[in-house]
Design a protein around this motif. Structure first.
Motif, PDB file in Angstrom:
ATOM      1  N   SER A   1       0.845  -1.208   0.000  1.00  0.00           N
ATOM      2  CA  SER A   1       0.000   0.000   0.000  1.00  0.00           C
ATOM      3  C   SER A   1       0.880   1.258   0.000  1.00  0.00           C
ATOM      4  N   GLU A   2       2.191   1.086   0.149  1.00  0.00           N
ATOM      5  CA  GLU A   2       3.085   2.255   0.166  1.00  0.00           C
ATOM      6  C   GLU A   2       4.217   2.062  -0.849  1.00  0.00           C
ATOM      7  N   PRO A   3       3.850   2.056  -2.128  1.00  0.00           N
ATOM      8  CA  PRO A   3       4.886   1.763  -3.143  1.00  0.00           C
ATOM      9  C   PRO A   3       6.036   2.765  -3.150  1.00  0.00           C
ATOM     10  N   MET A   4       5.731   4.041  -2.896  1.00  0.00           N
ATOM     11  CA  MET A   4       6.805   5.033  -2.965  1.00  0.00           C
ATOM     12  C   MET A   4       7.825   4.826  -1.854  1.00  0.00           C
ATOM     13  N   ASN A   5       7.321   4.528  -0.650  1.00  0.00           N
ATOM     14  CA  ASN A   5       8.237   4.251   0.461  1.00  0.00           C
ATOM     15  C   ASN A   5       9.097   3.029   0.160  1.00  0.00           C
TER      16      ASN A   5
ATOM     17  N   GLU B   1      19.053   0.209  -1.314  1.00  0.00           N
ATOM     18  CA  GLU B   1      19.752  -1.073  -1.304  1.00  0.00           C
ATOM     19  C   GLU B   1      20.466  -1.333  -2.628  1.00  0.00           C
ATOM     20  N   GLY B   2      20.259  -0.420  -3.582  1.00  0.00           N
ATOM     21  CA  GLY B   2      20.940  -0.554  -4.872  1.00  0.00           C
ATOM     22  C   GLY B   2      20.265  -1.529  -5.816  1.00  0.00           C
ATOM     23  N   LEU B   3      18.997  -1.793  -5.598  1.00  0.00           N
ATOM     24  CA  LEU B   3      18.295  -2.730  -6.475  1.00  0.00           C
ATOM     25  C   LEU B   3      17.563  -1.969  -7.582  1.00  0.00           C
ATOM     26  N   ALA B   4      17.460  -2.622  -8.744  1.00  0.00           N
ATOM     27  CA  ALA B   4      16.713  -2.019  -9.842  1.00  0.00           C
ATOM     28  C   ALA B   4      15.223  -2.181  -9.559  1.00  0.00           C
ATOM     29  N   THR B   5      14.487  -1.089  -9.592  1.00  0.00           N
ATOM     30  CA  THR B   5      13.062  -1.152  -9.250  1.00  0.00           C
ATOM     31  C   THR B   5      12.241  -0.340 -10.243  1.00  0.00           C
ATOM     32  N   HIS B   6      10.985  -0.673 -10.351  1.00  0.00           N
ATOM     33  CA  HIS B   6      10.031   0.251 -10.959  1.00  0.00           C
ATOM     34  C   HIS B   6       8.640  -0.037 -10.419  1.00  0.00           C
ATOM     35  N   ALA B   7       7.836   1.031 -10.322  1.00  0.00           N
ATOM     36  CA  ALA B   7       6.498   0.893  -9.751  1.00  0.00           C
ATOM     37  C   ALA B   7       5.483   0.744 -10.871  1.00  0.00           C
ATOM     38  N   ASP B   8       4.519  -0.086 -10.617  1.00  0.00           N
ATOM     39  CA  ASP B   8       3.433  -0.267 -11.565  1.00  0.00           C
ATOM     40  C   ASP B   8       2.141  -0.155 -10.761  1.00  0.00           C
ATOM     41  N   ALA B   9       1.012  -0.325 -11.421  1.00  0.00           N
ATOM     42  CA  ALA B   9      -0.257  -0.181 -10.704  1.00  0.00           C
ATOM     43  C   ALA B   9      -0.328  -1.202  -9.571  1.00  0.00           C
TER      44      ALA B   9
END
Lengths: 338, 222
Positions: free
Chosen positions: A222-226, A234-242
């Protein structure tokens, strides 16, 4: 109980703590790399003592005479034969135990008995020091990475001995850089992360993640931005989706460790973790809160990985999901690399 | 403690090569004594005190500790459950005793070889020379044990060099064994101290060096 009270450990340039928690009897494995502070904690318990804070054994301070310690190097006295070292260890501690040659034979090291210490390799010296420490009858046995950099012929017997020590009143504290090994012999696991310790947990409820190579995991939160912010740290590759965050990491254990960090330290609520790629039933079962199913699935996955020769990729993750129920005695705050 | 005491001696007995480093210095000292035979022991003993005696003590400490530091030697016994103070004391005892024994035997032999008609009676001269050499050997062993707490044992060579360079000077002579040993063998006194006072200063220096070495080694290096 070994009780750590705001104990700060420091070795070389790595500091760890303050740590406040209690270690039960049996075998405790601190899981992490040297930079995470595992060796700082073990050397602190084994010979250096804490920089600040207290380490207690029962109701009194932990004394050097309570501890048998084997570090990364095993500086046995030069000039002696290997079997004489083991005999000397018994004499110095005033304990009755098998003859040095017999003891070494029992641990698969019979061939080394008649060799002088200075002619032994580091792995052989460490193996002999491990045998001496494990059979030292001391209340506390501290072993740095007991199954790596030891003579391979001794590893199975050392592993067996550690498993037996799980059921005793002896406090065995070890460090493991390969998380999968912790499940082989430890009864308690403390996951270390850059000078901090995540809550100690027992291996009666392990989440074994068998995986090799890069993985992608979707995390519903429920807190994708956090979560994004924490994982980016942590240096991980991330991206947010719906509705979810996708994470890519070098291994499942690395990703799991990062997610745990986000859960424990940043308090990010995680609804589900869905690994992409091959099915990892135990992760899903764990998310569903069915620990028994998680264990069974993990075991099956591990067996499969073992058959395929990828056992080294197995990773044990303590308190992955849901958010940990830290024991009341536990607190870990501050610390980090100096 | 007794079982620990055996360890450095066992190492010595099983590593005869480490004892070989002692031989050249003993031979040089005896050579000086032999060349001065019948002419009196003063000059030979002064030469012995200046060069072979410290080097014999240096080699004796090296034979007991191995090539590395005092801390490294101590950690070997510590790994087998010995308390740190006991492990340190065992090495002190072995190094100081070996150094005293060697320097006394060689010092006595030099006095016997070079003995002349103007010297005191042979037995008394030999005993006095052996005693003075043993005192010097103890002080030098303490100094080199303290040196062995610096670096990875390389500090031993550094304190030897400092003793050679400054041990005979006015200030350095008070703090290092060189001047006091020279005084005992009939050389110049150290500051206002008599030879008798130097014979007290040497064990005091030995005790001081050992205390400092102990304090530096009682905790493992972080």
């Amino acid at each position: 109980m070994i009780t750590l009270e705001a104990a700060v450990f420091r070795e070389a340039k790595v500091s760890c703590g303050p740590l406040t928690f209690a270690l039960p009897a049996g075998v405790t494995a601190f899981v992490g790399e040297v930079a995470d502070g595992t060796e700082a904690v073990l050397r602190g318990l084994g010979e250096l003592g804490p920089r600040s804070g207290k380490v207690r054994l029962g109701n009194r301070a932990l004394e050097p005479s309570d501890v048998a310690f084997v570090g990364q190097d095993a500086p046995l006295p030069e000039g002696l034969f290997a079997r004489e070292c083991v005999d000397l260890g018994a004499k110095v501690r005033k304990i009755a135990r098998e003859d040095g040659a017999v003891l070494l034979e029992r641990f698969g090291l019979g061939a080394l008995g008649q060799r002088r210490v200075e002619k032994l390799t580091l792995g052989e010296r460490r193996a002999i020091a491990m045998v001496d420490a494990i059979t030292s009858q001391r209340r506390v046995i501290v072993l740095v990475d007991p199954l790596s950099h030891v003579a391979q012929e001794a590893a199975p017997a050392i592993l067996r001995a550690l498993r037996e020590l799980r059921k005793t009143n002896v406090f065995v504290v070890t460090s493991v850089s390969s998380p999968g090994l912790a499940a082989d012999y430890a009864s308690t696991v403390v996951l270390m992360d850059r000078g901090r310790a995540l809550a100690p947990t027992t291996t009666s409820r392990p989440l074994l993640l068998a995986s090799q190579g890069p993985v992608q995991v979707r995390i519903v939160t429920s807190e994708p931005m956090n979560l994004l912010r924490e994982l980016a740290r942590e240096g991980l590759a991330t991206h947010a989706d719906a509705g979810h965050v996708s994470v890519t990491g070098a291994s499942l254990s690395a990703v799991a460790k990062a997610v745990q960090h986000a859960i424990v330290h940043a308090g990010v609520p995680i609804t589900a973790v869905i690994p992409d790629g091959p099915p990892l039933a135990h992760v899903r079962a764990a998310i569903a809160g069915d620990e028994r199913a998680a264990y069974d699935a993990a075991y099956a996955a591990r067996m499969q990985a073992s058959t395929e020769g990828t056992r080294g990729g197995a990773a044990l993750v303590a308190h992955a999901v849901p958010a940990p129920e830290a024991p009341s005695a536990f607190r870990s705050d501050g610390g980090g690399q100096a | 403690m007794w079982s620990l005491l055996r360890v450095p001696w066992t190492r010595l007995a099983r590593s005869p090569r480490s004892l070989l480093t002692l031989l050249p210095w003993a031979c040089i000292a005896l050579f000086f004594g032999w060349t001065a035979r019948g002419r009196g022991a003063d000059d030979s003993l002064a030469t012995y005190a200046a060069l072979p005696l410290p080097l014999l003590a240096f080699a004796a400490v090296g034979a007991v500790l191995g090539a590395k530091s005092l801390g490294h030697a101590v950690s070997g016994l510590r790994a087998l459950g010995a308390s740190r103070p006991a492990a340190i004391l065992v090495h002190f005892l072995a190094a100081v005793l070996l150094s005293m024994l060697l320097t006394a035997v060689v010092g006595g032999a030099v006095a016997a070889l070079a003995h002349g008609p103007a010297d005191p009676p042979l037995a008394r001269d030999v005993l006095a020379s052996a005693g003075a050499s043993a005192l010097g050997g103890a002080a030098y062993a303490g100094l080199f044990l303290l040196g062995a707490t610096f670096g990875n044992g390389a500090g031993r060579s550094i304190v030897l060099a400092i003793d050679f360079a400054f041990g005979g000077s006015s200030v350095g002579a008070m703090l290092f064994p060189r001047g006091h040993v020279r005084s005992l063998f009939g050389g110049a006194d150290v500051a206002e101290l008599t030879a008798r006072q130097s014979s007290i200063a040497l064990p005091v220096l030995a005790a001081l060096f050992l205390l400092l070495a102990f304090l530096r080694t009682r905790r493992p290096a972080r």
